[in-house]
Design an enzyme around this catalytic site. Structure first.
Site, PDB file in Angstrom:
ATOM      1  N   ARG A 164      38.449  49.645  36.765  1.00 30.37           N
ATOM      2  CA  ARG A 164      38.074  48.761  37.860  1.00 30.37           C
ATOM      3  C   ARG A 164      37.448  49.615  38.898  1.00 30.37           C
ATOM      4  O   ARG A 164      36.383  49.195  39.486  1.00 30.37           O
ATOM      5  CB  ARG A 164      39.348  48.341  38.510  1.00 30.37           C
ATOM      6  CG  ARG A 164      39.929  47.041  38.009  1.00 30.37           C
ATOM      7  CD  ARG A 164      40.227  47.139  36.496  1.00 30.37           C
ATOM      8  NE  ARG A 164      40.969  46.030  35.896  1.00 30.37           N
ATOM      9  CZ  ARG A 164      42.157  45.633  35.955  1.00 30.37           C
ATOM     10  NH1 ARG A 164      42.995  46.682  36.434  1.00 30.37           N
ATOM     11  NH2 ARG A 164      42.568  44.511  35.370  1.00 30.37           N
ATOM     12  N   ASP A 193      39.394  48.131  30.393  1.00 32.81           N
ATOM     13  CA  ASP A 193      39.653  46.959  31.113  1.00 32.81           C
ATOM     14  C   ASP A 193      38.397  45.999  31.008  1.00 32.81           C
ATOM     15  O   ASP A 193      37.242  46.370  30.741  1.00 32.81           O
ATOM     16  CB  ASP A 193      40.639  47.211  32.475  1.00 32.81           C
ATOM     17  CG  ASP A 193      41.614  46.154  32.719  1.00 32.81           C
ATOM     18  OD1 ASP A 193      41.200  44.858  32.617  1.00 32.81           O
ATOM     19  OD2 ASP A 193      42.738  46.549  32.732  1.00 32.81           O
ATOM     20  N   HIS A 268      42.354  41.613  28.129  1.00 35.18           N
ATOM     21  CA  HIS A 268      41.947  42.639  29.149  1.00 35.18           C
ATOM     22  C   HIS A 268      40.575  43.323  28.566  1.00 35.18           C
ATOM     23  O   HIS A 268      40.457  44.440  29.014  1.00 35.18           O
ATOM     24  CB  HIS A 268      42.755  43.553  29.727  1.00 35.18           C
ATOM     25  CG  HIS A 268      43.632  43.030  30.768  1.00 35.18           C
ATOM     26  ND1 HIS A 268      43.140  42.911  32.127  1.00 35.18           N
ATOM     27  CD2 HIS A 268      44.880  42.501  30.789  1.00 35.18           C
ATOM     28  CE1 HIS A 268      44.182  42.419  32.979  1.00 35.18           C
ATOM     29  NE2 HIS A 268      45.311  42.181  32.211  1.00 35.18           N
ATOM     30  N   GLU A 334      49.490  40.716  29.580  1.00 35.38           N
ATOM     31  CA  GLU A 334      48.840  39.526  30.283  1.00 35.38           C
ATOM     32  C   GLU A 334      47.502  38.982  29.459  1.00 35.38           C
ATOM     33  O   GLU A 334      46.505  38.854  29.898  1.00 35.38           O
ATOM     34  CB  GLU A 334      48.070  40.257  31.769  1.00 35.38           C
ATOM     35  CG  GLU A 334      49.083  40.633  32.696  1.00 35.38           C
ATOM     36  CD  GLU A 334      48.421  41.047  34.000  1.00 35.38           C
ATOM     37  OE1 GLU A 334      48.999  40.706  35.081  1.00 35.38           O
ATOM     38  OE2 GLU A 334      47.346  41.528  34.105  1.00 35.38           O
ATOM     39  N   TRP A 400      56.856  47.287  32.978  1.00 34.70           N
ATOM     40  CA  TRP A 400      56.275  47.135  34.364  1.00 34.70           C
ATOM     41  C   TRP A 400      56.510  45.896  35.076  1.00 34.70           C
ATOM     42  O   TRP A 400      56.641  45.899  36.461  1.00 34.70           O
ATOM     43  CB  TRP A 400      54.688  47.275  34.203  1.00 34.70           C
ATOM     44  CG  TRP A 400      54.125  45.965  33.715  1.00 34.70           C
ATOM     45  CD1 TRP A 400      53.939  45.632  32.187  1.00 34.70           C
ATOM     46  CD2 TRP A 400      53.442  44.885  34.342  1.00 34.70           C
ATOM     47  NE1 TRP A 400      53.172  44.322  32.165  1.00 34.70           N
ATOM     48  CE2 TRP A 400      52.842  43.785  33.204  1.00 34.70           C
ATOM     49  CE3 TRP A 400      52.926  44.388  35.533  1.00 34.70           C
ATOM     50  CZ2 TRP A 400      52.256  42.876  33.577  1.00 34.70           C
ATOM     51  CZ3 TRP A 400      52.251  43.528  35.883  1.00 34.70           C
ATOM     52  CH2 TRP A 400      52.160  42.672  34.774  1.00 34.70           C
ATOM     53  N   ASP A 427      49.507  51.057  43.939  1.00 32.29           N
ATOM     54  CA  ASP A 427      48.180  50.219  44.634  1.00 32.29           C
ATOM     55  C   ASP A 427      48.878  49.484  45.764  1.00 32.29           C
ATOM     56  O   ASP A 427      48.019  48.749  46.125  1.00 32.29           O
ATOM     57  CB  ASP A 427      47.428  49.642  43.450  1.00 32.29           C
ATOM     58  CG  ASP A 427      48.206  48.580  42.597  1.00 32.29           C
ATOM     59  OD1 ASP A 427      49.480  48.976  42.485  1.00 32.29           O
ATOM     60  OD2 ASP A 427      47.684  47.757  42.063  1.00 32.29           O
ATOM     61  N   TRP A 475      46.643  51.163  39.780  1.00 37.46           N
ATOM     62  CA  TRP A 475      45.485  50.252  39.520  1.00 37.46           C
ATOM     63  C   TRP A 475      44.378  50.281  40.656  1.00 37.46           C
ATOM     64  O   TRP A 475      44.603  50.561  41.868  1.00 37.46           O
ATOM     65  CB  TRP A 475      46.066  48.768  39.538  1.00 37.46           C
ATOM     66  CG  TRP A 475      46.952  48.921  38.255  1.00 37.46           C
ATOM     67  CD1 TRP A 475      48.366  48.717  38.733  1.00 37.46           C
ATOM     68  CD2 TRP A 475      46.801  48.835  36.887  1.00 37.46           C
ATOM     69  NE1 TRP A 475      49.163  48.804  37.423  1.00 37.46           N
ATOM     70  CE2 TRP A 475      47.898  48.883  36.226  1.00 37.46           C
ATOM     71  CE3 TRP A 475      45.561  48.875  36.005  1.00 37.46           C
ATOM     72  CZ2 TRP A 475      48.467  48.688  35.021  1.00 37.46           C
ATOM     73  CZ3 TRP A 475      45.879  48.789  34.834  1.00 37.46           C
ATOM     74  CH2 TRP A 475      47.280  48.725  34.189  1.00 37.46           C
ATOM     75  N   THR A 476      42.938  50.060  40.364  1.00 38.94           N
ATOM     76  CA  THR A 476      42.055  50.434  41.390  1.00 38.94           C
ATOM     77  C   THR A 476      41.100  49.373  41.734  1.00 38.94           C
ATOM     78  O   THR A 476      39.978  49.525  42.349  1.00 38.94           O
ATOM     79  CB  THR A 476      41.187  51.622  40.819  1.00 38.94           C
ATOM     80  OG1 THR A 476      40.534  51.450  39.404  1.00 38.94           O
ATOM     81  CG2 THR A 476      41.789  52.979  40.682  1.00 38.94           C
ATOM     82  N   GLU A 477      41.832  48.120  41.559  1.00 33.50           N
ATOM     83  CA  GLU A 477      40.852  46.922  42.084  1.00 33.50           C
ATOM     84  C   GLU A 477      40.298  47.253  43.481  1.00 33.50           C
ATOM     85  O   GLU A 477      39.390  46.845  43.878  1.00 33.50           O
ATOM     86  CB  GLU A 477      41.495  45.615  42.092  1.00 33.50           C
ATOM     87  CG  GLU A 477      41.626  45.025  40.584  1.00 33.50           C
ATOM     88  CD  GLU A 477      43.155  45.392  39.978  1.00 33.50           C
ATOM     89  OE1 GLU A 477      43.814  46.482  40.624  1.00 33.50           O
ATOM     90  OE2 GLU A 477      43.621  44.953  39.228  1.00 33.50           O
TER      91      GLU A 477
HETATM   92  C1  ACM Z   1      49.960  45.515  34.258  1.00 30.80           C
HETATM   93  O1  ACM Z   1      50.045  45.723  35.521  1.00 30.80           O
HETATM   94  N1  ACM Z   1      49.015  44.442  34.156  1.00 30.80           N
HETATM   95  C2  ACM Z   1      50.468  46.424  33.276  1.00 30.80           C
END
Ligand code: ACM
Ligand code: ZN
Length: 768
Positions: A164, A193, A268, A334, A400, A427, A475-477
């Site tokens: 990201r 991703d 993804h 996802e 998770w 995050d 996570w770096t969005e």
């Molecule tokens: C995740 O946070 N989709 C693994």
């Protein structure tokens, strides 16, 4: 003359400032640590000793020599004859586990013994945590001590999403250094991703030539970034060459860190499809995704094409050649199965393989990849969705979405890494959210991270061995700079480190905070960005014996709480909070935390309380409220707090069943009006009751109805609607009041849940 000599002696002495910690501040806390009087002084008489048959320890020795040189300018020689020695030795039949160590410090010598390189390295890390972390002219003194130490878990992990936002090899090395300082040993590198493919694959050059680059919209928040238009130049991105990966892996190895690569699949992967559109079901060309806008984008590999598996085997072969890690992470989270439902090839695969649904198709995908990974003598790990449709025979699971996936996998004797979103997603906000940098959401404070235990309570003892350990994910969005990355990780990473290393029985929040001070200073010395912690005040009603009091709480052991009740802005000259505040009248509580005379909150916490005759009284329900909507516990209907438009807090919820609540006022009381607050929140399946019936009783047995109020607002009304259902009664003497809020029989036609059970919600039962 004499005066001059004294001055010289004084100057010599002043130049020789001593640095020694009086109280040790090692994080993670060693299993056993005993401090003794005296010091071992690091001076030019010190050498480092490794036995001739233990040259494998040289990288650890070099690491320590380099660190001491950076701090003090003293370059400790290795294996030179000297008066004072720091001896490193690996011994057979060592009584601690593979990463454990003994450290002994006396004025004459320092000794570290261990079973392996890892233990020696960790002993040196503990030693380094007794020094300042910046260049100093002070004499370095290590307090005399004995440490016996070993980790609780094998997998002590940090994750980083470099898709990201891309972080350079230099940033990656700094991240590895921080992990090593806190004895973390597994670095999960999320290389693939939708928004970027970050690893060179020689056989498929477009993955990086195309998939690593996107149109630069870093100035906009993730969700607000428009998609790339044809002709726009992709200029944001980057990737690691295989040479850079080898260097990172070697750098990590020296620090006892295994880099676990994640090659995400089968979802993804819009970046791979932008590079090779034929890997998707619809084969349509697409541009690399710029942010959170997925309209018309393909994100999945086609599970019906054999060429997809050929491609992935080629990719994994190159990946395994540069990552020696025994685990290979294949993602699996996802997956939107919509494209598979519409794809003739995927459907043909399902038919041929006898797969009942698309969950089983994903399971087929994962099992086929696992077979390949296992054939190369490696192990597969994936996110907990890989359980759906059947877990691959030897796969490990990363839990998770809470702990459920981890528990399920451990029960089936599969290995598990715990990384639940709450509290291990770094995050998420750690404070505020007022005054904090924009985050994806959530609220994972330092204390929540510190308090979490990776072994779920409901897991049987004989299954505990399947919990390999735990990991925090970054996570770096919303994280596009190194400074922001440091801030999100520090100091939560230290709380994680203590959880995965130190015995659970020794946890102590106050002591952790005391030790944290040394590390905050170290961060400042190193120029690292960090959060000072969560200074928000929690305002909690507590009712007992028919009375309500308000408790104020702050996570920060060193901060004081000041408050007002009259609506004015609190400061350090307001009332100091010392004990719970009784609610004797309607009031507005506003509270701040103060540390070193500074108010720490950009905005005070505030909560209104309304006084009424049922405040603090016991409520009994005919059917219990949902465990998902517990609000402040059993007496939330009488806690004086009105709900907000969001349904997550302050509301009791009931699904498909009437809310029937009886409140006991404790004695016969004059009552003139009864009110119950309800809410309609269409998109969350919450509807106003069709009607509310009010009844009274003196004995709690025989009730007489005093009125019914029908609902006049249609169930089809979208958005959020609040409504108080109330009844005026000519003053009645009563002790018990029963309220029945009739749930809508089902979600209305046209609603996404049409025909399914509806919810009814209430926040307060007000008696006047
Ligand atoms: C995740 O946070 N989709 C693994
Ligand atoms: Zn397909």
């Amino acid at each position: 003359m004499r005066h001059k000599i004294l001055t010289i002696i004084f100057l010599l002495f002043a130049g020789c400032i001593l640095h020694a910690q009086t109280q040790l501040s090692i994080i993670p806390k060693p299993v056993e640590i005993n401090q003794a009087p005296g010091f071992f002084t690091i001076d030019p008489q010190v050498s480092l000793q490794i036995a001739a048959d233990q040259v494998a320890l040289k990288p650890a020795a070099d690491f320590f020599v380099g660190a001491v040189n950076d701090i003090s300018g003293i370059k400790i020689p290795v294996n030179k004859t000297s008066r004072k020695k720091i001896t490193l030795s690996v011994v057979k039949n060592f009584p601690l586990n593979n990463e454990g160590y003994y450290l002994t410090v006396t004025p004459a010598a320092v000794k570290i013994t261990a079973k392996s390189y890892a233990g020696i390295f960790y002993g040196l890390q503990s030693l380094l945590q007794t020094f300042p972390q910046v260049r100093t002219n002070a004499v370095l003194q290590v307090p005399c001590m004995e440490i016996r130490d070993e980790p609780r878990f094998k997998w002590r992990g940090m994750h980083l999403d470099v898709s990201r936002h891309f972080f350079s090899p230099a940033v990656i090395k700094n991240y590895i250094d921080l992990m090593a300082m806190y004895k973390l040993n597994t670095f999960h590198l999320h290389l693939v991703d939708d928004q970027g493919w970050r690893i060179e694959i020689k056989k498929y050059p477009a993955l990086t030539a195309t998939g690593a680059w996107r149109v630069d919209q870093t100035s906009l928040p993730w969700g607000a970034r428009p998609q790339a238009k044809p002709g726009e130049q992709p200029s944001y991105g980057g990737y690691y060459t295989q040479e850079q990966v080898k260097e990172i892996v070697a750098y990590a190895q020296k620090r006892n860190i295994t880099v676990v690569p994640e090659i995400e699949m089968p979802g993804h992967v819009a970046s791979a499809i932008a590079s090779y559109p034929n890997l998707s079901c619809n084969e349509k060309p697409q541009l690399t995704i710029t942010g959170g806008n997925y309209t018309d984008m393909s994100s999945n590999y086609c599970a019906g094409k054999d060429e997809v598996f050929g491609f992935l085997e080629d990719v994994l072969t190159e990946v395994m050649a540069i990552f020696p890690s025994s685990f290979i992470h294949i993602g699996g989270d996802e997956v939107d199965k919509g494209p598979w439902k519409a794809c003739p090839r995927c459907q043909a695969r399902m038919k041929k393989e006898g797969l009942k649904n698309e969950d089983e198709l994903q399971s087929y995908f994962m099992k086929r990849i696992e077979k390949f990974i296992v054939s190369k003598k490696r192990k597969m790990i994936g996110w907990d969705e890989i359980l759906e449709g059947g877990l691959a025979p030897e796969a490990a699971v990363m839990s998770w979405r809470g702990e459920a996936g981890g528990i399920e996998a451990a029960k089936m004797n599969h290995e598990v890494v715990m990384t639940p979103g709450n509290p291990y997603y770094f995050d998420h906000y750690q404070a505020g959210p007022e005054g904090e940098p924009l985050a994806i959401g959530g609220f994972n404070t330092l204390k929540k991270v510190y308090d979490y235990d990776p072994v779920p309570k409901e897991l049987a003892t004989e299954k505990h061995k399947y919990i390999l350990g735990a990991q925090a994910n970054v996570w770096t969005e919303y994280i596009s700079t190194t400074e922001h990355l440091e801030y999100m990780v520090l100091p939560r990473m230290l709380a994680l480190a203590e959880t995965v290393w130190s015995p659970a029985s020794g946890k102590n929040w106050e002591d952790f905070n005391r030790r944290l001070k040394y590390h905050f200073t170290a961060f400042e010395q190193k120029g690292l960005h960090y959060s000072p912690g969560n200074f928000t005040v929690d305002i909690m009603p507590i009712s007992s014996g028919g009375k309500t009091e308000v408790e104020l709480f702050s996570e920060m052991p060193t901060a004081k709480i000041y408050y007002t009740l009259d609506g004015t802005l609190p400061s350090s000259s307001s009332t100091l909070y010392e004990r719970p505040i009784p609610v004797n009248a309607s009031m507005l509580v506003k509270a701040v935390t103060v540390q070193n005379s500074t108010v720490m909150n950009p905005r005070p916490a505030e909560q209104a309380f309304i006084m009424h005759k049922a405040l603090g009284k016991d409520v009994k329900y005919e059917t219990p409220y949902s465990r998902y909507y517990p609000a402040n516990g059993p007496n939330s209907l009488t806690d004086g707090i009105r709900g907000k438009n969001g349904i997550g807090k302050f509301w009791h919820g009931f699904s498909g069943t009437n809310l029937v609540a009886t409140v006991d006022l404790g004695s016969v009381t004059d009552v003139s009006r009864i009110t119950i607050g309800c809410i309609q929140n269409y998109s969350d399946w919450v509807f106003l009751p069709t009607a509310v019936k009010f009844e009274v009783s003196e004995d709690g047995q025989n009730f007489s109805e005093v009125g019914v109020q029908e609902n006049s607002i249609p169930a089809t009304q979208k958005g959020v609607t609040r409504k108080d259902f109330a009844i005026n009664i000519s003053p009645a003497k009563t002790r018990f009041i029963k309220v029945t809020a009739k749930v809508l029989p089902a979600c209305p036609p046209g609603h996404p849940g049409a025909g399914k059970p509806a919810w009814v919600f209430a926040d307060e039962l007000i008696v006047e």
